[in-house]
Design a protein around this motif. Sequence first.
Motif, PDB file in Angstrom:
ATOM      1  N   ALA A  10       2.327   1.895  -3.568  1.00 45.75           N
ATOM      2  CA  ALA A  10       1.215   2.528  -4.282  1.00 45.75           C
ATOM      3  C   ALA A  10       0.786   3.754  -4.151  1.00 45.75           C
ATOM      4  CB  ALA A  10      -0.202   1.154  -4.210  1.00 45.75           C
ATOM      5  N   GLN A  20      -5.489  -1.432  -6.650  1.00 46.48           N
ATOM      6  CA  GLN A  20      -4.941  -2.275  -6.002  1.00 46.48           C
ATOM      7  C   GLN A  20      -5.184  -3.460  -5.499  1.00 46.48           C
ATOM      8  OE1 GLN A  20      -3.490   0.231  -2.646  1.00 46.48           O
ATOM      9  NE2 GLN A  20      -3.623   2.016  -3.818  1.00 46.48           N
ATOM     10  N   ARG A  26       0.789  -1.302   0.150  1.00 50.55           N
ATOM     11  CA  ARG A  26       0.212   0.026  -0.045  1.00 50.55           C
ATOM     12  C   ARG A  26       0.751   1.237  -0.044  1.00 50.55           C
ATOM     13  NH1 ARG A  26      -4.030  -2.597   3.728  1.00 50.55           N
ATOM     14  NH2 ARG A  26      -5.488  -3.587   2.547  1.00 50.55           N
ATOM     15  N   GLU A  51      -1.274   5.485  -7.258  1.00 52.06           N
ATOM     16  CA  GLU A  51      -1.961   4.402  -7.715  1.00 52.06           C
ATOM     17  C   GLU A  51      -3.344   4.457  -7.409  1.00 52.06           C
ATOM     18  OE1 GLU A  51      -1.701  -0.285  -8.172  1.00 52.06           O
ATOM     19  OE2 GLU A  51       0.078   0.709  -8.312  1.00 52.06           O
TER      20      GLU A  51
END
Length: 541
Positions: free
Chosen positions: A220, A230, A217, A225
Motif C-alpha cells: 500500500a 487499507q 502495508r 494508498e
Amino acid sequence: HPASVKLGTITAEGTADIYCYQCNDSRLDPELAAHLANFGINVLTQTKTEKSMTELQIEHNLNFDFSMTGDDGKSLEPVFGAGLTGLANLGNSCYMASVIQSLFSLPAFQTRFYPTSLAHAATCPEPLPASCLECQMGKLADGLLSGRYSHPRKVPDPSAVVHSPSPDAPDHTAPQFQEGLKPTMFKALIGKGHEEFSTMRQQDSEEFLAHLLKSLRQDAKKKSEAEEEQPTGVFRFGLEQRLQCMNCKKVRYRVDSQDSISVPVPAKEKSPVFVEGGDPPKVEYEPVELLRCLEAALGTETLEYACPSCGTNVMLEKQSRFSTFPDVFVIHAKKFQLVNWVPVKLAQDVPVNLPPNDELSLDAFIGLGKQEGEVELPEEAAAVAPAMPQINEAAMGQLQAMGFGTNACQRALLATGNSDAEQAMNWLFQHMEDPDLNDPPVIAPVAKSGPEPSADDIAGLSDMGFTPAQARKALRETGGSMERAVEWLFSHPDDAGEEAGASSTGPAAAASSHPGGSNALPARYHLKAFISHKGPSVHSG
Ligand SMILES: [Zn+2]
Ligand SMILES: [Zn+2]
Ligand SMILES: [Zn+2]
C-alpha cells in the motif's frame, strides 16, 4: 548438541532430516555439507532414497480424513455458495488457509479486495499477475467470495464402480465436501524471499498473519494508498506502557502501535489421577478464562531497574493498558511457559473459556496517559555500563572449594555460561597462565555489531510474546544466548528493540503518529474466528 542425520534423506543440495535428541526437535543445518565431510560423507554423491519428515507430513496431510463430526456427535453438513469456499491443503499450508479464511470473513477485507479486483486487473502495473500482491489478493477474494468455485468434490463415475467393485470404492452415500481452491501463486508470492514461508514446512499462523499484514502495508505504501483505505487498519491499536519507579514515584509512558496482543495462558495442572497398575497419569490442565489470560498480560509487573532519577538500582512497576482499541482484536495465546528462564511448551492442550454470552469487554483496560501530578522520569543516559551478572552460587562454591581465587572463579564462570562448575574448571585449567587470571572480571560492553541473531532464536523469543525487534536486540546484546536474552528482555522492559535492516517498516515505525484504533467506550468484542493447531512441534500450534 549431539544430533542424528537420517542417511536416506541427504540430498546433493546439502539438506537432510536432522534430529537433536537434546532439544527433542528437528533442526536445520546450513553447514550440513561441511559437517558431514568430517565423517567422510560427500553430499554431492548422496542420492535421496527416503522421504523426509516434511514430505511424510505433507503426505499425511493430503491423505488425512478430517473428522466431519461436530461436538454434538452429528455429522457436519457440506455447505456451498458465496463466501463458503474451501482452501485445499497445499501440504502443511493449513496455517495459511486458516488466516486467509479469517481475513476474508471480515468486511474490511471483503470490500477492499472483492469488488475492485476486476478494475485492478485492467490497470495492474506489474508485468505478471504472479508478482503482484494486489492481483493475488483480488484473485483469492474472487475465488472465496463469488461462490463460483464452491462445488462438491468430483467423484469417479458411479457406473464405473459397479463393474469393478472393490473395498476402496468411494461411499456415494457420504456427503461430498469441497475440493477447495489451491492458492499456489499466492503462497509463492507471499513466501518469496522469506526463509520460512517460502518452504513447505509447517508454520505458525500468528507469525504468518504478521508477515501478511506487513507485506500488505508495504504494498500500500508503494502505491501511496491512503491509510484509511487499507483494510489492515482494523487490527491496529495503541498499547500504552507505564513505568513507575517505586522509589521516586516518577513515571514514563510510551504508546506502541500493535496488531495483536500475546497473552500467557496461566495453566494450572489438574491433580493427577493414579490408576493402580495403569499407565502413569497424563498431564491435564484446568480450564482458564480468557479474561485471566488478558489480565496476566496487562497486569502489574515488578522489575529491578536502574532509575535515571534515583541514580541507583531500584524496583520498578510496569503496566500495560490500551490507549486505543482496535476494530478487530487479535489475541495470540502463547504456547510457552517460562520454567527457570527456559521456554517450555505446554505439554497438553489447555482449555480456554470464552467470556459469558461471548462478550469480551476491554473497558477496564483503558489507559488514560499521564495523570495530573505525575512527574516524568528523565531520559536514560546513553551508554550504561553493563551490570555484573549474578554469579551462579553453587558453581562458585564448588570452584572456591578447590582453592581457586574469587576473581578467577568469576572469570571462569562468566567465560563458560555461568552455569556449570565443571566447564568453568576446565576453563581455569586452560587459563592458569593468564597474567590477569586473578584480576576482577571485566564485563565488556557488548558491541552493537554482534552477530546477526538466527531466525530460529528470534522466532523462539517471539513465541514468548516479545516483538521480533526486541528479540533481535536482546540476542545481539547477549551474544546470541537465548537464556541471557530472556533475562535481558525482562530487565529492559522499555526497549523497543531494533528492526532488521534499515528498510524495515514494521508497525513500530508508526508509533510516532496515531497508533490506530479508537478510545471510544464501550469496547466490546464477540468471537469472529478461532485458529488452533493440535501438534507437538514447538514451531507451530
Ligand atoms: Zn540441540
Ligand atoms: Zn496487479
Ligand atoms: Zn527513581
